[in-house]
Design an enzyme around this catalytic site. Structure first.
Site, PDB file in Angstrom:
ATOM      1  N   ASP A  16       0.830  -1.382   0.062  1.00 50.06           N
ATOM      2  CA  ASP A  16      -0.024   0.058   0.079  1.00 50.06           C
ATOM      3  C   ASP A  16       1.016   1.374   0.166  1.00 50.06           C
ATOM      4  O   ASP A  16       0.456   2.320  -0.700  1.00 50.06           O
ATOM      5  CB  ASP A  16      -0.806  -0.162   1.264  1.00 50.06           C
ATOM      6  CG  ASP A  16      -2.173  -0.942   1.228  1.00 50.06           C
ATOM      7  OD1 ASP A  16      -2.174  -1.625   0.051  1.00 50.06           O
ATOM      8  OD2 ASP A  16      -2.591  -1.318   2.081  1.00 50.06           O
TER       9      ASP A  16
ATOM     10  N   TYR B 115       1.861   1.986  -3.500  1.00 52.19           N
ATOM     11  CA  TYR B 115       0.917   2.580  -4.227  1.00 52.19           C
ATOM     12  C   TYR B 115       0.402   4.132  -3.914  1.00 52.19           C
ATOM     13  O   TYR B 115       0.270   4.965  -4.706  1.00 52.19           O
ATOM     14  CB  TYR B 115      -0.449   1.878  -4.013  1.00 52.19           C
ATOM     15  CG  TYR B 115      -1.981   2.206  -4.625  1.00 52.19           C
ATOM     16  CD1 TYR B 115      -2.434   3.400  -4.212  1.00 52.19           C
ATOM     17  CD2 TYR B 115      -2.265   1.848  -5.833  1.00 52.19           C
ATOM     18  CE1 TYR B 115      -3.597   3.608  -4.888  1.00 52.19           C
ATOM     19  CE2 TYR B 115      -3.183   2.092  -6.365  1.00 52.19           C
ATOM     20  CZ  TYR B 115      -3.844   3.156  -6.011  1.00 52.19           C
ATOM     21  OH  TYR B 115      -5.121   3.685  -6.566  1.00 52.19           O
TER      22      TYR B 115
ATOM     23  N   SER C 234     -36.322  -6.602 -11.409  1.00 51.68           N
ATOM     24  CA  SER C 234     -36.142  -7.321 -10.211  1.00 51.68           C
ATOM     25  C   SER C 234     -36.300  -8.681 -10.514  1.00 51.68           C
ATOM     26  O   SER C 234     -36.810  -9.184 -11.622  1.00 51.68           O
ATOM     27  CB  SER C 234     -37.374  -6.664  -9.039  1.00 51.68           C
ATOM     28  OG  SER C 234     -38.623  -6.907  -9.510  1.00 51.68           O
TER      29      SER C 234
ATOM     30  N   LYS D 292     -25.970 -12.904  -3.415  1.00 52.76           N
ATOM     31  CA  LYS D 292     -26.782 -11.669  -3.946  1.00 52.76           C
ATOM     32  C   LYS D 292     -26.396 -10.558  -2.638  1.00 52.76           C
ATOM     33  O   LYS D 292     -26.722 -10.942  -1.581  1.00 52.76           O
ATOM     34  CB  LYS D 292     -28.349 -12.158  -3.567  1.00 52.76           C
ATOM     35  CG  LYS D 292     -29.241 -10.871  -3.937  1.00 52.76           C
ATOM     36  CD  LYS D 292     -30.645 -11.530  -3.757  1.00 52.76           C
ATOM     37  CE  LYS D 292     -31.493 -10.292  -3.951  1.00 52.76           C
ATOM     38  NZ  LYS D 292     -31.505  -9.270  -3.117  1.00 52.76           N
TER      39      LYS D 292
ATOM     40  N   ARG E 176     -31.056   2.228  -9.934  1.00 53.53           N
ATOM     41  CA  ARG E 176     -31.940   1.619 -10.264  1.00 53.53           C
ATOM     42  C   ARG E 176     -33.392   2.070 -10.437  1.00 53.53           C
ATOM     43  O   ARG E 176     -34.093   2.044 -11.288  1.00 53.53           O
ATOM     44  CB  ARG E 176     -32.204   0.038  -9.491  1.00 53.53           C
ATOM     45  CG  ARG E 176     -33.255  -0.758 -10.435  1.00 53.53           C
ATOM     46  CD  ARG E 176     -33.602  -2.103  -9.480  1.00 53.53           C
ATOM     47  NE  ARG E 176     -34.673  -2.894 -10.017  1.00 53.53           N
ATOM     48  CZ  ARG E 176     -36.086  -2.625  -9.682  1.00 53.53           C
ATOM     49  NH1 ARG E 176     -36.294  -1.638  -8.794  1.00 53.53           N
ATOM     50  NH2 ARG E 176     -36.825  -3.367 -10.078  1.00 53.53           N
TER      51      ARG E 176
ATOM     52  N   GLU F 293     -23.758  -4.231  -8.172  1.00 50.79           N
ATOM     53  CA  GLU F 293     -24.390  -3.808  -6.758  1.00 50.79           C
ATOM     54  C   GLU F 293     -23.091  -2.940  -5.936  1.00 50.79           C
ATOM     55  O   GLU F 293     -22.170  -3.276  -6.126  1.00 50.79           O
ATOM     56  CB  GLU F 293     -24.568  -4.974  -5.919  1.00 50.79           C
ATOM     57  CG  GLU F 293     -25.478  -4.660  -4.690  1.00 50.79           C
ATOM     58  CD  GLU F 293     -26.919  -4.847  -5.162  1.00 50.79           C
ATOM     59  OE1 GLU F 293     -27.195  -4.970  -6.320  1.00 50.79           O
ATOM     60  OE2 GLU F 293     -27.690  -4.757  -4.194  1.00 50.79           O
TER      61      GLU F 293
ATOM     62  N   LYS G 281     -33.347 -16.892  -1.422  1.00 50.29           N
ATOM     63  CA  LYS G 281     -32.936 -16.187  -0.149  1.00 50.29           C
ATOM     64  C   LYS G 281     -32.712 -17.004   1.014  1.00 50.29           C
ATOM     65  O   LYS G 281     -33.090 -18.159   0.971  1.00 50.29           O
ATOM     66  CB  LYS G 281     -34.207 -15.206   0.128  1.00 50.29           C
ATOM     67  CG  LYS G 281     -34.690 -14.202  -0.897  1.00 50.29           C
ATOM     68  CD  LYS G 281     -33.560 -13.045  -1.579  1.00 50.29           C
ATOM     69  CE  LYS G 281     -33.769 -12.184  -0.389  1.00 50.29           C
ATOM     70  NZ  LYS G 281     -34.952 -11.326  -0.582  1.00 50.29           N
TER      71      LYS G 281
ATOM     72  N   CYS H 230     -64.420  -5.593   6.957  1.00 50.08           N
ATOM     73  CA  CYS H 230     -65.454  -4.436   7.339  1.00 50.08           C
ATOM     74  C   CYS H 230     -66.398  -4.526   6.111  1.00 50.08           C
ATOM     75  O   CYS H 230     -66.057  -4.329   5.083  1.00 50.08           O
ATOM     76  CB  CYS H 230     -64.998  -3.122   7.380  1.00 50.08           C
ATOM     77  SG  CYS H 230     -65.745  -1.774   7.293  1.00 50.08           S
TER      78      CYS H 230
ATOM     79  N   CYS I 289     -66.708   3.373   4.632  1.00 55.58           N
ATOM     80  CA  CYS I 289     -65.195   3.245   5.544  1.00 55.58           C
ATOM     81  C   CYS I 289     -64.222   4.030   5.336  1.00 55.58           C
ATOM     82  O   CYS I 289     -63.720   4.041   4.064  1.00 55.58           O
ATOM     83  CB  CYS I 289     -64.858   1.804   5.712  1.00 55.58           C
ATOM     84  SG  CYS I 289     -63.424   1.578   6.671  1.00 55.58           S
TER      85      CYS I 289
END
Length: 789
Positions: A35, A38, A84, A126, A147, A184, A324, A448, A454
């Site tokens: 580092d 760099y 999606s 993901k 998005r 992402e 998921k 209801c 209502c």
């Protein structure tokens, strides 16, 4: 050589070295220098560019520090929508996905004589971050966008340039002239912890989780703040492209990696659902050890040709799914249960909780779904309960810790009266319809009965009515609608069109200009398409696609209102239960009054567009046998219905036939069932009513087969198979439908033409067997050009 030319040469050398080090560090995970080295090269470059500012270019590694703050983000229209993904939560969901893929591709299932064809899938984690689009022209980053809603995002070009592993210039060669990379933006666990620690030191606000931190950092109007945050980017696909790319998803990602794009180091290829599940289990076991948060695994069909053949649903691709992980859980106390009233009148229990953090988010409310779920859980007010964020999104109560139940715990009771309007609350009934009978049982939902009297139902109904995909009335936000209802200014959707300036000007947040804009927006909505109007009415179980089917096929509100349930089931994708919901909605006198007021010239003056004759493909489309089959006569299936049609030729002859005539046509049990069915006067009259409506609509077997004038392919059925390389299958389908054709998913003798691209399989073979007309993509494009498309 001048000092400036020497500096220019050194600047180019330093940029090349730093770009190579960035590529090795962020993409290959193989740092080539410490580092400190760099940093030395970076500071040398920065010093030279300070001395010679004319030599600074947009793709220099130093140009990631941010710029002056913006006043607002601009909008970016996505050329290719950012859709999606559908979700899988159980292994069976993934297996169902695999089955749909195989059916959509017409792949052999395998038998004793041969194995099943294997579908290859790409597998990658993901990431829990914010989806973005990066646009490169001639290898240079020119734009970044969120998005957004999938069609339109925010312009975050300045901010994405500050992310260290986003290449400002593509590496190597061979990249397309125009390349949109999608991925992402996220924050690692260590980066998130460091950011929150720094926020605490500075007295700033801490973030609940890495995803919120990443999203909040990327959407800063001051890009210098974004530059100070530890954001990272990982690409997972592409959008618009002008140029050549590999023919597989993984091949594209590997090419992007060669051009400097960071891709997931967990990317793998799987053969079939079993290997996908093995990948899912493996990475699930390693989830906590990963340096970033993930909430599942994404599986995509690897072949682009297969992807094109599978196409898309309304809002998601058929060739990809997000599997998921099980949600994280915590314990907390159930303080109370309150009841909310939705658009359809459903009275739903909502758990009020002692606040607790679940998966990094503070949860104080959770869904209990319905009273059957309350009974199943055995939950009582005061209980200690397990809370899960279902799919890492919606908190729900999943379990009661009985050993912690206090002595003063209280049962949860459904209110007898609506908590909003005081109307009676009743339990719904479920109707199961089978051969010749209806069976009633108690449903899980309480409603209801106050309907639009209502306030809660009225507010939700109006919010739906004015929404973008319905009547699309700008300026009517939720708060404005709540004010209008609370002030008694609207009691139905029709009242929106009776609003006056003097009524609106007194509402909070309104002045003269905003009043006039709202009134103009309401006036501008008076000519909706039939499909939009049907969707706006909020018919239970009727979404956008069903509304479009009703509008396209029946082509008039009058026919939709009159349609009997059995007649509606002849329309694509409308089952008997949805058909009964549609019929019941229009049979309701109050609903008919509201619709009449909306369409009355003297009252609201709405003029529905795109109405006309019945769709040509459905004229004379119903046979006598098909109608008999829809009657659900006990013991009589399609075969028996066809025998009756062949023997008697018309309904009245069947109604008049005696036992001997029936017995000569059908086996004894079926003959008896038919005679007993039609001996019931109600059944006979129902059959006559259905036939009369088929005649009135033009769907009857004796009706004239019509072709809609002006649509050259009206009445034709086309099939798309294989991969289309010059346009997406959705675009091709839309063009054919605009020409009047129906686009089907399978080949039959009624198919007018098959468009076969590379990779066409069984559909092309069947078309050849039947001697059908077949076009390749070039011929198809020529045909469209002849029609002016």
């Amino acid at each position: 050589m001048t000092d400036a030319s020497i500096a220019a040469s050194r600047i180019l050398q330093l940029r090349a070295e730093l770009d190579e080090h960035n590529y090795r560090y962020h993409v290959l995970d193989e740092p080539s220098v410490p580092d400190a080295e760099y940093d030395r090269l970076f500071h040398e470059l920065k010093a030279l560019e300070t001395l010679y500012p004319a030599l600074v270019t947009a793709d220099s590694p130093t140009q990631r520090v941010g710029s002056l703050a913006l006043s607002a983000f601009g909008e970016i229209k996505h050329e290719v929508p950012m859709l999606s993904l559908g979700n899988a939560f159980e292994e069976t969901d993934l297996l169902d996905f695999e089955r749909r893929v195989r059916e959509g591709l017409d792949l052999p299932a395998g038998d004793l004589f041969g194995g099943a064809a294997v579908v290859e899938y790409s597998c990658e984690p993901k990431l829990d971050g914010l989806a973005v689009s990066l646009l490169y022209r001639d290898g240079l980053l020119v734009r970044g966008a969120t998005r957004g809603d999938g069609s339109t995002g925010e312009d975050i070009s300045v901010n994405v340039r500050t992310i260290r592993n986003v290449p400002l210039k593509l590496q190597g060669e061979g990249w397309p002239v125009v390349l949109e990379v999608r991925g992402e933006v996220f924050m690692s666990k260590s980066g998130f912890a460091a950011l929150n620690a720094r926020q605490l030191e500075q007295g700033g606000k801490t973030f609940a989780n890495p995803r919120n931190a990443a999203a909040g950092s990327l959407r800063q109007l001051d890009s210098k703040i974004t530059a100070s945050r530890p954001l990272e980017f990982c690409c997972y696909g592409i959008g618009q492209v002008q140029g050549e790319l590999p023919s597989t998803h993984i091949g594209i990602l590997e090419a992007l990696k060669q051009w400097g794009m960071p891709i997931s180091r967990e990317l793998k290829l799987a053969n079939g659902a079993d290997e996908c599940l093995a990948y899912y289990r493996d990475i699930g076991e390693r989830r906590e050890s990963l340096v970033y948060e993930i909430d599942g695994v994404v599986f995509k069909v690897n072949s682009l040709a297969y992807q094109r053949e599978l196409g898309f649903r309304a809002r998601e691709p058929r060739w990809a799914i997000a599997h998921k992980f099980p949600a994280l859980e915590e314990l907390t106390e159930l303080l109370d249960v309150e009841f909310q009233v939705g658009r359809t009148g459903a009275v739903t229990p909502v758990a009020r909780l002692k606040p607790v953090k679940v998966a990094g988010v503070t949860v104080s409310n959770a869904t209990l779904h319905n009273m059957d779920e309350v009974v199943r859980l055995g939950v009582m007010i005061g209980d200690t309960v397990t809370i899960r964020r279902a799919g890492d999104v919606i908190p729900q109560v999943v379990q009661v810790v009985l050993e912690r139940r206090p002595v003063d715990a209280r049962p949860v009771q459904i209110p007898e009266s609506c908590p909003v309007c005081g109307s009676h609350v009743e339990r719904t009934q479920l109707v199961k319809r089978s051969k010749g009978k209806e069976t009633f049982s108690e449903g899980s939902v309480y409603r209801c009965v106050g309907r639009l009297t209502c306030a809660a139902q009225l507010k939700q109904a109006i919010i739906h009515f004015v929404s973008r995909r319905a009547m699309d009335i700008e300026g009517l936000g939720d708060k404005t609608i709540e004010q209008l209802v609370d002030e008694g200014l609207i009691t139905s959707p029709a009242d929106l069109y009776r609003l006056k300036f003097e009524q609106i000007i007194n509402l909070e947040g309104f002045a003269e200009v905003s009043c006039n804009k709202l009134l103009q927006a309401i006036a501008d909505s008076k000519q909706p398409s039939l499909a939009r109007f049907i969707y706006a009415l909020g018919i239970p179980d009727v979404g956008e696609e069903t509304a479009k089917v009703l509008a396209r096929v029946l082509a008039s509100l009058e026919r939709v209102q009159q349609a009997l349930p059995e007649v509606l089931t002849y329309l694509p994708d409308i089952g008997l239960e949805v058909a009964h919901e549609i019929h019941s909605f229009f049979a309701d006198s109050h609903n008919r009054q509201v619709i009449a007021a909306l369409l009355s010239r003297d009252e609201c003056g709405l003029q529905l567009q795109e109405q006309g004759e019945l769709s040509a493909e459905f004229s004379a489309s119903v046979t006598l046998a098909a109608m008999l089959d829809k009657l659900n006569i006990p013991s009589v299936g399609p075969g028996g219905a066809q025998k009756l049609a062949d023997k008697f030729a018309n309904l009245e002859a069947i109604l008049a036939a005696d036992w001997l005539d029936m017995r000569q046509t059908l086996p004894e049990k079926q003959a008896k069932a038919v005679r007993e069915f039609f001996d019931n006067v109600a059944n006979a009259e129902r059959a006559r009513a259905i036939e009369a409506q088929l005649q009135a609509f033009g769907m009857h077997w004796h009706s004239e087969k019509k072709v809609i004038a002006g649509l050259p392919l009206a009445g034709q059925t086309w099939v798309l198979t294989g991969s289309l390389e010059m346009m997406s299958r959705d675009v091709a389908k839309e063009k054919l439908e605009n020409l009047g054709a129906k686009v089907a998913g399978s080949v039959s003798a009624k198919t007018s033409c098959v468009v076969a691209g590379p990779g066409a399989g069984s559909k092309l073979a069947k078309a050849s067997e039947l001697g059908l007309r077949v076009m390749d993509e070039a011929q198809f494009l020529d045909a469209l050009a002849d029609f002016g498309l």
